[in-house]
Design a protein around this motif. Sequence first.
Motif, PDB file in Angstrom:
ATOM      1  N   ARG A 145      41.089  59.634  29.886  1.00 40.16           N
ATOM      2  CA  ARG A 145      41.759  60.445  28.854  1.00 40.16           C
ATOM      3  C   ARG A 145      42.114  61.820  29.403  1.00 40.16           C
ATOM      4  O   ARG A 145      43.222  62.317  29.195  1.00 40.16           O
ATOM      5  CB  ARG A 145      40.835  60.553  27.652  1.00 40.16           C
ATOM      6  N   ILE A 146      41.189  62.446  30.125  1.00 39.45           N
ATOM      7  CA  ILE A 146      41.440  63.775  30.687  1.00 39.45           C
ATOM      8  C   ILE A 146      42.576  63.721  31.704  1.00 39.45           C
ATOM      9  O   ILE A 146      43.411  64.625  31.756  1.00 39.45           O
ATOM     10  CB  ILE A 146      40.142  64.352  31.297  1.00 39.45           C
ATOM     11  N   ILE A 147      42.636  62.663  32.488  1.00 39.11           N
ATOM     12  CA  ILE A 147      43.713  62.492  33.464  1.00 39.11           C
ATOM     13  C   ILE A 147      45.072  62.408  32.762  1.00 39.11           C
ATOM     14  O   ILE A 147      46.077  62.893  33.278  1.00 39.11           O
ATOM     15  CB  ILE A 147      43.471  61.223  34.331  1.00 39.11           C
ATOM     16  N   LYS A 148      45.124  61.815  31.568  1.00 38.29           N
ATOM     17  CA  LYS A 148      46.382  61.688  30.824  1.00 38.29           C
ATOM     18  C   LYS A 148      46.802  62.997  30.155  1.00 38.29           C
ATOM     19  O   LYS A 148      47.935  63.110  29.694  1.00 38.29           O
ATOM     20  CB  LYS A 148      46.269  60.621  29.732  1.00 38.29           C
ATOM     21  N   CYS A 149      45.922  63.969  30.059  1.00 41.20           N
ATOM     22  CA  CYS A 149      46.196  65.205  29.334  1.00 41.20           C
ATOM     23  C   CYS A 149      46.926  66.192  30.252  1.00 41.20           C
ATOM     24  O   CYS A 149      46.319  67.051  30.895  1.00 41.20           O
ATOM     25  CB  CYS A 149      44.894  65.806  28.800  1.00 41.20           C
ATOM     26  N   HIS A 150      48.236  66.035  30.327  1.00 37.77           N
ATOM     27  CA  HIS A 150      49.074  66.908  31.155  1.00 37.77           C
ATOM     28  C   HIS A 150      50.424  67.087  30.467  1.00 37.77           C
ATOM     29  O   HIS A 150      50.755  66.352  29.525  1.00 37.77           O
ATOM     30  CB  HIS A 150      49.229  66.335  32.569  1.00 37.77           C
ATOM     31  N   PRO A 151      51.221  68.047  30.891  1.00 42.22           N
ATOM     32  CA  PRO A 151      52.484  68.348  30.197  1.00 42.22           C
ATOM     33  C   PRO A 151      53.490  67.208  30.158  1.00 42.22           C
ATOM     34  O   PRO A 151      54.391  67.219  29.329  1.00 42.22           O
ATOM     35  CB  PRO A 151      53.059  69.523  30.989  1.00 42.22           C
ATOM     36  N   PHE A 152      53.383  66.227  31.025  1.00 48.32           N
ATOM     37  CA  PHE A 152      54.356  65.143  31.058  1.00 48.32           C
ATOM     38  C   PHE A 152      53.968  63.948  30.198  1.00 48.32           C
ATOM     39  O   PHE A 152      54.683  62.966  30.136  1.00 48.32           O
ATOM     40  CB  PHE A 152      54.596  64.696  32.505  1.00 48.32           C
ATOM     41  N   HIS A 153      52.831  64.026  29.525  1.00 48.06           N
ATOM     42  CA  HIS A 153      52.379  62.954  28.617  1.00 48.06           C
ATOM     43  C   HIS A 153      52.578  63.441  27.189  1.00 48.06           C
ATOM     44  O   HIS A 153      52.294  64.596  26.876  1.00 48.06           O
ATOM     45  CB  HIS A 153      50.908  62.618  28.868  1.00 48.06           C
ATOM     46  N   GLU A 154      53.075  62.578  26.322  1.00 48.11           N
ATOM     47  CA  GLU A 154      53.373  62.999  24.951  1.00 48.11           C
ATOM     48  C   GLU A 154      52.138  63.281  24.118  1.00 48.11           C
ATOM     49  O   GLU A 154      52.197  63.993  23.124  1.00 48.11           O
ATOM     50  CB  GLU A 154      54.253  61.959  24.249  1.00 48.11           C
ATOM     51  N   GLY A 155      50.990  62.729  24.482  1.00 50.35           N
ATOM     52  CA  GLY A 155      49.764  62.966  23.728  1.00 50.35           C
ATOM     53  C   GLY A 155      49.806  62.294  22.370  1.00 50.35           C
ATOM     54  O   GLY A 155      50.384  61.234  22.210  1.00 50.35           O
ATOM     55  N   GLY A 156      49.195  62.919  21.369  1.00 52.88           N
ATOM     56  CA  GLY A 156      49.199  62.385  20.013  1.00 52.88           C
ATOM     57  C   GLY A 156      47.821  62.002  19.530  1.00 52.88           C
ATOM     58  O   GLY A 156      46.803  62.389  20.112  1.00 52.88           O
ATOM     59  N   TYR A 157      47.786  61.211  18.480  1.00 46.29           N
ATOM     60  CA  TYR A 157      46.529  60.767  17.891  1.00 46.29           C
ATOM     61  C   TYR A 157      45.967  59.626  18.707  1.00 46.29           C
ATOM     62  O   TYR A 157      46.612  58.601  18.891  1.00 46.29           O
ATOM     63  CB  TYR A 157      46.774  60.331  16.438  1.00 46.29           C
ATOM     64  N   ASP A 158      44.754  59.801  19.224  1.00 43.06           N
ATOM     65  CA  ASP A 158      44.122  58.813  20.100  1.00 43.06           C
ATOM     66  C   ASP A 158      42.628  58.757  19.787  1.00 43.06           C
ATOM     67  O   ASP A 158      41.829  59.333  20.507  1.00 43.06           O
ATOM     68  CB  ASP A 158      44.376  59.181  21.560  1.00 43.06           C
ATOM     69  N   PRO A 159      42.240  58.076  18.703  1.00 41.08           N
ATOM     70  CA  PRO A 159      40.831  58.052  18.314  1.00 41.08           C
ATOM     71  C   PRO A 159      40.006  57.114  19.193  1.00 41.08           C
ATOM     72  O   PRO A 159      40.537  56.243  19.862  1.00 41.08           O
ATOM     73  CB  PRO A 159      40.884  57.519  16.884  1.00 41.08           C
ATOM     74  N   VAL A 160      38.709  57.304  19.131  1.00 43.12           N
ATOM     75  CA  VAL A 160      37.780  56.386  19.801  1.00 43.12           C
ATOM     76  C   VAL A 160      37.768  55.093  18.999  1.00 43.12           C
ATOM     77  O   VAL A 160      37.629  55.091  17.793  1.00 43.12           O
ATOM     78  CB  VAL A 160      36.364  56.998  19.852  1.00 43.12           C
ATOM     79  N   GLU A 161      37.937  53.987  19.683  1.00 45.46           N
ATOM     80  CA  GLU A 161      37.918  52.693  18.989  1.00 45.46           C
ATOM     81  C   GLU A 161      36.793  51.835  19.504  1.00 45.46           C
ATOM     82  O   GLU A 161      36.310  51.935  20.535  1.00 45.46           O
ATOM     83  CB  GLU A 161      39.243  51.967  19.198  1.00 45.46           C
TER      84      GLU A 161
ATOM     85  N   ILE B 126      31.256  58.761  24.735  1.00 45.62           N
ATOM     86  CA  ILE B 126      29.984  58.640  25.450  1.00 45.62           C
ATOM     87  C   ILE B 126      28.873  58.266  24.469  1.00 45.62           C
ATOM     88  O   ILE B 126      28.005  57.449  24.785  1.00 45.62           O
ATOM     89  CB  ILE B 126      29.656  59.927  26.228  1.00 45.62           C
ATOM     90  N   ASP B 127      28.920  58.833  23.275  1.00 43.88           N
ATOM     91  CA  ASP B 127      27.918  58.493  22.272  1.00 43.88           C
ATOM     92  C   ASP B 127      28.030  57.022  21.866  1.00 43.88           C
ATOM     93  O   ASP B 127      27.030  56.342  21.679  1.00 43.88           O
ATOM     94  CB  ASP B 127      28.086  59.399  21.048  1.00 43.88           C
ATOM     95  N   LYS B 128      29.256  56.516  21.757  1.00 42.38           N
ATOM     96  CA  LYS B 128      29.467  55.141  21.310  1.00 42.38           C
ATOM     97  C   LYS B 128      29.240  54.111  22.411  1.00 42.38           C
ATOM     98  O   LYS B 128      28.625  53.077  22.180  1.00 42.38           O
ATOM     99  CB  LYS B 128      30.883  54.993  20.755  1.00 42.38           C
ATOM    100  N   TYR B 129      29.733  54.374  23.629  1.00 42.54           N
ATOM    101  CA  TYR B 129      29.726  53.368  24.694  1.00 42.54           C
ATOM    102  C   TYR B 129      28.740  53.646  25.827  1.00 42.54           C
ATOM    103  O   TYR B 129      28.586  52.822  26.717  1.00 42.54           O
ATOM    104  CB  TYR B 129      31.126  53.227  25.293  1.00 42.54           C
ATOM    105  N   GLY B 130      28.122  54.809  25.823  1.00 43.27           N
ATOM    106  CA  GLY B 130      27.172  55.119  26.890  1.00 43.27           C
ATOM    107  C   GLY B 130      27.802  55.955  27.994  1.00 43.27           C
ATOM    108  O   GLY B 130      29.010  56.214  28.005  1.00 43.27           O
ATOM    109  N   ILE B 131      26.964  56.344  28.929  1.00 39.97           N
ATOM    110  CA  ILE B 131      27.375  57.286  29.968  1.00 39.97           C
ATOM    111  C   ILE B 131      28.425  56.700  30.902  1.00 39.97           C
ATOM    112  O   ILE B 131      29.416  57.364  31.212  1.00 39.97           O
ATOM    113  CB  ILE B 131      26.146  57.753  30.770  1.00 39.97           C
ATOM    114  N   PHE B 132      28.252  55.472  31.344  1.00 34.63           N
ATOM    115  CA  PHE B 132      29.153  54.924  32.356  1.00 34.63           C
ATOM    116  C   PHE B 132      30.500  54.501  31.782  1.00 34.63           C
ATOM    117  O   PHE B 132      31.547  54.979  32.213  1.00 34.63           O
ATOM    118  CB  PHE B 132      28.476  53.794  33.125  1.00 34.63           C
ATOM    119  N   LYS B 133      30.480  53.616  30.796  1.00 40.82           N
ATOM    120  CA  LYS B 133      31.746  53.180  30.211  1.00 40.82           C
ATOM    121  C   LYS B 133      32.417  54.341  29.473  1.00 40.82           C
ATOM    122  O   LYS B 133      33.615  54.576  29.621  1.00 40.82           O
ATOM    123  CB  LYS B 133      31.534  52.009  29.255  1.00 40.82           C
TER     124      LYS B 133
END
Length: 70
Positions: free
Chosen positions: A54-70, A39-46
């Motif tokens: 990202r929050i939708i992907k955060c569940h037990p069936f997703h492997e997760g891992g390192y996912d930095p802001v790009e 939000i700091d980098k791209y603004g409120i909407f984007k």
Amino acid sequence: MIKKIIFIFIRAYQRIISPVLPKSCRFIPTCSEYAIQVIDKYGIFKGGTMAFKRIIKCHPFHEGGYDPVE
């Protein structure tokens, strides 16, 4: 101004709610920290859309891992 209010809510979650919940975020950085960064980098909407996806992907069936802001 709105961005600051959103950050206050996220920081409140990080300090008050998150410590009493079991550790469950599957990503590095955590979803809440990712939300602040994106939000700091791209603004409120984007940034908000990216944080939501990202929050939708955060569940037990997703492997997760390192996912930095790009």
